[in-house]
Design a protein around this motif. Structure first.
Motif, PDB file in Angstrom:
ATOM      1  N   ILE A 200       0.841  -1.195   0.000  1.00 12.93           N
ATOM      2  CA  ILE A 200       0.000   0.000   0.000  1.00 12.93           C
ATOM      3  C   ILE A 200       0.878   1.248   0.000  1.00 12.93           C
ATOM      4  CG2 ILE A 200      -1.844   1.252   1.180  1.00 12.93           C
ATOM      5  CD1 ILE A 200      -2.587  -1.374   2.578  1.00 12.93           C
ATOM      6  N   ASP A 201       0.650   2.127  -0.981  1.00 10.81           N
ATOM      7  CA  ASP A 201       1.325   3.416  -1.027  1.00 10.81           C
ATOM      8  C   ASP A 201       0.442   4.451  -0.343  1.00 10.81           C
ATOM      9  OD1 ASP A 201       3.372   2.261  -2.495  1.00 10.81           O
ATOM     10  OD2 ASP A 201       2.453   2.764  -4.418  1.00 10.81           O
ATOM     11  N   ILE A 202       1.087   5.286   0.472  1.00 10.44           N
ATOM     12  CA  ILE A 202       0.357   6.248   1.302  1.00 10.44           C
ATOM     13  C   ILE A 202       0.787   7.676   0.979  1.00 10.44           C
ATOM     14  CG2 ILE A 202       0.168   7.099   3.685  1.00 10.44           C
ATOM     15  CD1 ILE A 202      -1.527   4.748   3.308  1.00 10.44           C
ATOM     16  N   LEU A 203      -0.164   8.591   1.033  1.00  9.43           N
ATOM     17  CA  LEU A 203       0.134  10.018   1.035  1.00  9.43           C
ATOM     18  C   LEU A 203      -0.181  10.545   2.427  1.00  9.43           C
ATOM     19  CD1 LEU A 203      -1.459  11.089  -2.362  1.00  9.43           C
ATOM     20  CD2 LEU A 203       0.974  11.030  -1.843  1.00  9.43           C
ATOM     21  N   LEU A 204       0.730  11.297   3.000  1.00  8.49           N
ATOM     22  CA  LEU A 204       0.479  11.861   4.322  1.00  8.49           C
ATOM     23  C   LEU A 204      -0.254  13.197   4.232  1.00  8.49           C
ATOM     24  CD1 LEU A 204       3.757  11.048   6.256  1.00  8.49           C
ATOM     25  CD2 LEU A 204       1.682   9.699   5.990  1.00  8.49           C
ATOM     26  N   ARG A 205      -0.371  13.715   3.010  1.00  3.33           N
ATOM     27  CA  ARG A 205      -1.142  14.933   2.808  1.00  3.33           C
ATOM     28  C   ARG A 205      -1.691  14.904   1.393  1.00  3.33           C
ATOM     29  NH1 ARG A 205       1.750  20.674   3.590  1.00  3.33           N
ATOM     30  NH2 ARG A 205       2.701  20.098   1.616  1.00  3.33           N
ATOM     31  N   LYS A 206      -2.934  15.236   1.230  1.00  3.18           N
ATOM     32  CA  LYS A 206      -3.523  15.272  -0.105  1.00  3.18           C
ATOM     33  C   LYS A 206      -2.853  16.371  -0.922  1.00  3.18           C
ATOM     34  CE  LYS A 206      -8.117  13.289   0.527  1.00  3.18           C
ATOM     35  NZ  LYS A 206      -9.544  13.481   0.280  1.00  3.18           N
ATOM     36  N   VAL A 207      -2.523  16.024  -2.150  1.00  4.89           N
ATOM     37  CA  VAL A 207      -1.908  17.018  -3.023  1.00  4.89           C
ATOM     38  C   VAL A 207      -2.570  16.975  -4.391  1.00  4.89           C
ATOM     39  CG1 VAL A 207       0.340  16.997  -1.885  1.00  4.89           C
ATOM     40  CG2 VAL A 207      -0.111  15.375  -3.706  1.00  4.89           C
ATOM     41  N   GLY A 208      -2.593  18.128  -5.066  1.00  6.68           N
ATOM     42  CA  GLY A 208      -3.119  18.201  -6.429  1.00  6.68           C
ATOM     43  C   GLY A 208      -4.511  17.629  -6.566  1.00  6.68           C
ATOM     44  N   VAL A 209      -4.705  16.872  -7.620  1.00  8.58           N
ATOM     45  CA  VAL A 209      -6.019  16.296  -7.897  1.00  8.58           C
ATOM     46  C   VAL A 209      -6.440  15.352  -6.786  1.00  8.58           C
ATOM     47  CG1 VAL A 209      -7.324  14.872  -9.523  1.00  8.58           C
ATOM     48  CG2 VAL A 209      -5.665  16.519 -10.379  1.00  8.58           C
ATOM     49  N   GLU A 210      -5.458  14.722  -6.112  1.00  8.74           N
ATOM     50  CA  GLU A 210      -5.771  13.808  -5.018  1.00  8.74           C
ATOM     51  C   GLU A 210      -6.576  14.498  -3.922  1.00  8.74           C
ATOM     52  OE1 GLU A 210      -4.817  10.655  -4.911  1.00  8.74           O
ATOM     53  OE2 GLU A 210      -3.294  10.511  -6.468  1.00  8.74           O
ATOM     54  N   ALA A 211      -6.385  15.825  -3.795  1.00  3.37           N
ATOM     55  CA  ALA A 211      -7.006  16.550  -2.700  1.00  3.37           C
ATOM     56  C   ALA A 211      -8.446  16.929  -2.985  1.00  3.37           C
ATOM     57  CB  ALA A 211      -6.208  17.822  -2.414  1.00  3.37           C
ATOM     58  N   ILE A 212      -8.902  16.696  -4.195  1.00  4.20           N
ATOM     59  CA  ILE A 212     -10.207  17.201  -4.594  1.00  4.20           C
ATOM     60  C   ILE A 212     -11.213  16.065  -4.663  1.00  4.20           C
ATOM     61  CG2 ILE A 212     -11.467  18.445  -6.380  1.00  4.20           C
ATOM     62  CD1 ILE A 212      -8.774  19.708  -7.162  1.00  4.20           C
ATOM     63  N   GLU A 213     -12.216  16.112  -3.814  1.00  7.51           N
ATOM     64  CA  GLU A 213     -13.265  15.107  -3.837  1.00  7.51           C
ATOM     65  C   GLU A 213     -14.155  15.347  -5.057  1.00  7.51           C
ATOM     66  OE1 GLU A 213     -16.407  15.451  -1.336  1.00  7.51           O
ATOM     67  OE2 GLU A 213     -16.445  17.610  -1.299  1.00  7.51           O
ATOM     68  N   PRO A 214     -14.979  14.383  -5.467  1.00  5.97           N
ATOM     69  CA  PRO A 214     -15.786  14.514  -6.681  1.00  5.97           C
ATOM     70  C   PRO A 214     -16.655  15.768  -6.739  1.00  5.97           C
ATOM     71  CG  PRO A 214     -15.787  12.251  -5.934  1.00  5.97           C
ATOM     72  CD  PRO A 214     -15.069  13.030  -4.885  1.00  5.97           C
ATOM     73  N   SER A 215     -17.355  16.102  -5.645  1.00  2.00           N
ATOM     74  CA  SER A 215     -18.223  17.281  -5.667  1.00  2.00           C
ATOM     75  C   SER A 215     -17.413  18.561  -5.851  1.00  2.00           C
ATOM     76  CB  SER A 215     -19.043  17.361  -4.373  1.00  2.00           C
ATOM     77  OG  SER A 215     -19.931  16.271  -4.278  1.00  2.00           O
ATOM     78  N   SER A 216     -16.238  18.602  -5.214  1.00  2.00           N
ATOM     79  CA  SER A 216     -15.373  19.768  -5.375  1.00  2.00           C
ATOM     80  C   SER A 216     -14.880  19.884  -6.816  1.00  2.00           C
ATOM     81  CB  SER A 216     -14.178  19.669  -4.424  1.00  2.00           C
ATOM     82  OG  SER A 216     -14.601  19.658  -3.086  1.00  2.00           O
ATOM     83  N   GLN A 217     -14.587  18.752  -7.431  1.00  2.00           N
ATOM     84  CA  GLN A 217     -14.123  18.762  -8.820  1.00  2.00           C
ATOM     85  C   GLN A 217     -15.210  19.276  -9.749  1.00  2.00           C
ATOM     86  OE1 GLN A 217     -10.821  17.868  -9.898  1.00  2.00           O
ATOM     87  NE2 GLN A 217     -11.685  19.079 -11.576  1.00  2.00           N
ATOM     88  N   ILE A 218     -16.455  18.923  -9.468  1.00  2.00           N
ATOM     89  CA  ILE A 218     -17.570  19.407 -10.286  1.00  2.00           C
ATOM     90  C   ILE A 218     -17.647  20.932 -10.237  1.00  2.00           C
ATOM     91  CG2 ILE A 218     -20.099  19.486 -10.454  1.00  2.00           C
ATOM     92  CD1 ILE A 218     -20.096  16.542  -9.515  1.00  2.00           C
ATOM     93  N   ILE A 219     -17.491  21.489  -9.033  1.00  2.00           N
ATOM     94  CA  ILE A 219     -17.542  22.945  -8.876  1.00  2.00           C
ATOM     95  C   ILE A 219     -16.368  23.599  -9.612  1.00  2.00           C
ATOM     96  CG2 ILE A 219     -17.358  24.828  -7.201  1.00  2.00           C
ATOM     97  CD1 ILE A 219     -18.880  23.063  -5.221  1.00  2.00           C
ATOM     98  N   LEU A 220     -15.173  23.021  -9.499  1.00  2.00           N
ATOM     99  CA  LEU A 220     -14.015  23.551 -10.204  1.00  2.00           C
ATOM    100  C   LEU A 220     -14.235  23.552 -11.713  1.00  2.00           C
ATOM    101  CD1 LEU A 220     -10.760  22.209  -8.476  1.00  2.00           C
ATOM    102  CD2 LEU A 220     -11.640  24.531  -8.516  1.00  2.00           C
ATOM    103  N   ASP A 221     -14.752  22.445 -12.225  1.00  2.00           N
ATOM    104  CA  ASP A 221     -15.009  22.345 -13.667  1.00  2.00           C
ATOM    105  C   ASP A 221     -16.027  23.388 -14.115  1.00  2.00           C
ATOM    106  OD1 ASP A 221     -13.237  20.247 -13.766  1.00  2.00           O
ATOM    107  OD2 ASP A 221     -14.783  18.681 -13.732  1.00  2.00           O
ATOM    108  N   GLU A 222     -17.058  23.588 -13.300  1.00  2.00           N
ATOM    109  CA  GLU A 222     -18.098  24.565 -13.645  1.00  2.00           C
ATOM    110  C   GLU A 222     -17.529  25.987 -13.612  1.00  2.00           C
ATOM    111  OE1 GLU A 222     -21.912  25.195 -15.053  1.00  2.00           O
ATOM    112  OE2 GLU A 222     -20.931  23.281 -14.581  1.00  2.00           O
TER     113      GLU A 222
END
Length: 275
Positions: A200-222
């Motif tokens: 298992i590979d782990i990130l200790l902090r969300k970065v870039g696209v990894e940090a954006i949940e689906p609903s947040s991505q929808i708002i960004l795209d809009e």
């Protein structure tokens, strides 16, 4: 049933000269005077930790240990005798590590990663630094990007070795770790990848696209498709949000909060602006 090595919520049954007796319908246990709260009433519930005292009797305490049953922690060796090592785990009686349970001989004053379990023969809480046998990367019930609890176990040239949810082994690569970390640190992590071999590979902090949940991505795209502006706010009608973004107002507010924390948007009276 009262569980040794765990927090138990018990009823205050009676007060005596030596302390309070706590229990359930079938068992009782002593909470010594030094741990009795100032204000209590017979019949109240109280949450206590249960372990064995120096005379191997079950006893309750309101102290919070550094480790619980079937968990891992970095603990310091208080002293060593002919039977093994004794660790400071935040309680009066030290936690015992038999020599046979030491991955390498322990030294007084040093800290070690250990796992605490109940010895079936003696019914005593003991620890082991042979931690690998208590970790498994089989039957992994985790998903990519999922937030997990992380304990830093040790640091090598390969990266930051982690224990995930007190169950699995994981690795965070050094070039993806932006904060100072050290063995024993507890933090949140995120599943970057689960390999076919179970690693298992782990990130200790969300970065870039990894940090954006689906609903947040929808708002960004809009926002990007509307020249960086959306005329939606916390006061917008739920139907307006649903029409524009195809999501509930609850999810909208959560997603906006996520983007704002990451400084990807600005929130003004007339709407949301893309930074």
């Amino acid at each position: 049933m009262i569980q040794i090595g765990e927090y138990n919520t018990l009823r205050i049954l009676r007060a005596t000269k030596v302390g309070l007796f706590l229990g359930n319908d079938t068992e009782d246990i002593l909470l010594p005077n030094k741990y009795v709260p100032k204000d209590f009433h017979i019949g109240d519930d109280i949450t206590v930790f249960v372990y064995l005292d120096h005379e191997e009797r079950q006893v309750a305490t309101t102290l919070k240990p550094y480790i619980k049953l079937n968990e891992f922690a970095h603990l310091k060796v208080n002293y060593i005798n002919k039977f093994g090592a004794f660790l400071d785990w935040g309680l009066e009686k030290d936690l015992f590590v038999p020599f046979k349970e030491q991955a390498r001989p322990m030294e007084e004053g040093k800290r070690y990663l250990v796992y605490m379990h109940l010895d079936e023969k003696t019914n005593r809480l003991v620890a082991s630094s042979r931690t690998n046998k208590y970790l498994s990367n089989e039957n992994i019930d985790l998903e990519k990007n999922e937030e997990v609890d992380i304990l830093i176990s040790h640091i090598t040239d390969a990266g930051i070795n982690c224990i995930i949810n007190q169950k699995h082994k994981g690795l965070a690569y050094k070039n993806e770790v932006y904060d100072d970390v050290k063995p024993g640190m507890k933090t949140k992590g995120y599943i970057k990848n689960i390999r076919p071999d179970g690693k298992i590979d782990i990130l200790l902090r969300k970065v870039g696209v990894e940090a954006i949940e689906p609903s947040s991505q929808i708002i960004l795209d809009e926002l990007k498709s509307n020249r960086g502006f959306l005329r939606l706010t916390d006061n917008s009608h739920p139907e307006d949000i649903k029409t524009v973004l195809k999501m509930s107002k609850k999810n909208f507010k959560k997603a906006v909060g996520n983007l704002y924390k990451q400084k990807l948007i600005e929130i003004k009276e007339d709407g949301i602006y893309l930074v």
